[in-house]
Design an enzyme around this catalytic site. Structure first.
Site, PDB file in Angstrom:
ATOM      1  N   LYS A 113       2.866  78.002  47.468  1.00  0.00           N
ATOM      2  CA  LYS A 113       1.559  77.821  46.844  1.00  0.00           C
ATOM      3  C   LYS A 113       0.447  78.394  47.718  1.00  0.00           C
ATOM      4  O   LYS A 113      -0.531  78.942  47.202  1.00  0.00           O
ATOM      5  CB  LYS A 113       1.292  76.330  46.541  1.00  0.00           C
ATOM      6  CG  LYS A 113       2.229  75.744  45.490  1.00  0.00           C
ATOM      7  CD  LYS A 113       1.767  76.016  44.072  1.00  0.00           C
ATOM      8  CE  LYS A 113       2.870  75.948  43.019  1.00  0.00           C
ATOM      9  NZ  LYS A 113       3.377  74.618  42.749  1.00  0.00           N
ATOM     10  N   LYS A 195      14.480  84.042  37.512  1.00  0.00           N
ATOM     11  CA  LYS A 195      14.420  82.943  36.558  1.00  0.00           C
ATOM     12  C   LYS A 195      13.361  83.158  35.479  1.00  0.00           C
ATOM     13  O   LYS A 195      12.304  83.714  35.769  1.00  0.00           O
ATOM     14  CB  LYS A 195      14.029  81.675  37.325  1.00  0.00           C
ATOM     15  CG  LYS A 195      15.139  80.677  37.470  1.00  0.00           C
ATOM     16  CD  LYS A 195      14.766  79.522  38.390  1.00  0.00           C
ATOM     17  CE  LYS A 195      13.457  78.824  38.066  1.00  0.00           C
ATOM     18  NZ  LYS A 195      13.351  77.493  38.694  1.00  0.00           N
ATOM     19  N   LYS A 198       7.037  80.534  33.720  1.00  0.00           N
ATOM     20  CA  LYS A 198       5.728  80.571  33.065  1.00  0.00           C
ATOM     21  C   LYS A 198       4.847  81.661  33.638  1.00  0.00           C
ATOM     22  O   LYS A 198       4.055  82.265  32.934  1.00  0.00           O
ATOM     23  CB  LYS A 198       4.993  79.248  33.299  1.00  0.00           C
ATOM     24  CG  LYS A 198       5.590  78.061  32.624  1.00  0.00           C
ATOM     25  CD  LYS A 198       4.789  76.809  32.997  1.00  0.00           C
ATOM     26  CE  LYS A 198       5.572  75.562  32.623  1.00  0.00           C
ATOM     27  NZ  LYS A 198       4.984  74.338  33.139  1.00  0.00           N
TER      28      LYS A 198
END
Ligand code: TRP
Length: 332
Positions: A113, A195, A198
């Site tokens: 992050k 993967k 979003k």
């Protein structure tokens, strides 16, 4: 014997895609019959990365619609919104005193992050795993269905629970990451880059909210190659992914037919994609329509939100009572 408690959380930061559906939500639906389940829409978590809350209400309603349309059942499970349960925030405060800055800084999700949002490395981001621990421990859950990337958070939750139990009193059972079977169904992005997610390429991610034509278009654009040239060579992962999707939504005979065609090198990926696209459209359409209907039925949604909050709070306040007692935070 009371059933074991399962808890999972999902961020309201976007719509559900096939990776969420097959990798998580479908398993939750199954768990509802075997465990005491708590499913939480973690809006506080999303504040750590998405401070703009103007769209939050709509996102939460849509997400609830999608979860309910996918088979989560408010009569079987406790489905609730994190910010409706102030008890979680109080437990988070206590657990923060047991979490060390060093271990939080080392957490891989924190480091990711920081890389993604270098402008907004706030304290909430650092203590995000502590908030997650509070989500889990407030219901004294023991089974936490999460993906690989979240296993470390469950481990940290376990450490925090142990520290609490050792320092104060044995309030918390130790929770473990858990899923059915050996491995989770992993859905890859249709462009063959990891993967399905979003944040990645929108055209390579199929959402439960996509309309029929968009589903077709995305599948027809999926990465393939010129096909196998020799028998017995393993499928590249982007081809395997199309087969995996087909196994999930197509009839058994159809999958077998394409498997054989792959085996004898006569497969035409255009045909496979056309078939998969139609079967995927049939699969998603009823979920999408049901989700939209629920999202628009504000009376029903309000009822779900309120009853979920009531049940979750009632259980959470029992835990908090034990916590305060263990910590000697009672003065009258
Ligand atoms: N941290 C999880 C994520 O980023 C979401 C989450 C919050 C969660 N609280 C949880 C998952 C409790 C499992 C249990 O996806």
């Amino acid at each position: 014997m009371p059933k074991e408690i399962v808890l999972s959380g999902i961020r309201p930061t976007g719509f559900l895609h096939l990776g969420n559906y097959f990798g998580a939500v479908k398993n939750w639906v199954r768990m509802q019959d075997e465990y005491d389940c708590y499913f939480c829409v973690v809006d506080w978590h999303s504040l750590t990365t998405h401070p703009d809350t103007r769209e939050l209400r709509g996102h939460v309603h849509r997400l609830l619609g999608e979860l309910l349309a996918s088979g989560l059942d408010e009569n079987k499970s406790v489905i609730y919104i994190q910010s409706d349960i102030p008890e979680i925030a109080e437990l988070y405060l206590y657990l923060n005193m047991l979490a060390y800055k060093g271990e939080l800084e080392k957490t891989p999700t924190f480091k990711d992050k920081v890389r993604q949002h270098p402008q907004n490395v706030n304290a909430g981001l650092l203590t995000n795993p502590v908030l997650q621990a509070a989500d889990i421990l407030i219901h004294r859950a023991v089974k936490v269905p999460v993906g690989k990337d979240q296993e470390q958070h469950v481990e940290m939750t376990r450490n925090l629970a142990e520290r609490f139990n050792y320092r104060y009193d044995a309030v918390f059972p130790l929770p473990y990451a858990f899923n059915y079977g050996e491995s989770l169904t992993k859905i890859l992005s249709l462009d063959g880059t990891g993967k399905m997610s979003k944040s990645a390429n929108e055209m390579a991610t199929i959402y439960l909210n996509d309309n029929d034509d968009l589903i077709r278009k995305k599948i027809m654009k999926a990465k393939t190659d010129s096909g196998p040239t020799e028998q017995g060579i393993p499928k590249p992962d982007y081809i395997q992914n199309l087969f995996t999707l087909m196994q999930l939504v197509s009839h058994y005979d159809i999958v077998a037919q394409f498997e054989t065609a792959y085996e004898n090198c006569s497969i035409r990926y255009g045909d496979l994609k056309k078939q998969l696209a139609e079967d995927m459209v049939e699969f998603i359409k009823p979920i999408r329509e049901k989700a939209a209907a629920i999202e628009n039925d504000k009376t029903y949604l309000t009822k779900v939100i309120k009853t979920g909050a009531e049940k979750a709070r009632s259980n959470a306040s029992k835990t908090l009572e034990l916590v305060r007692k263990a910590m000697h935070l009672n003065y009258v």
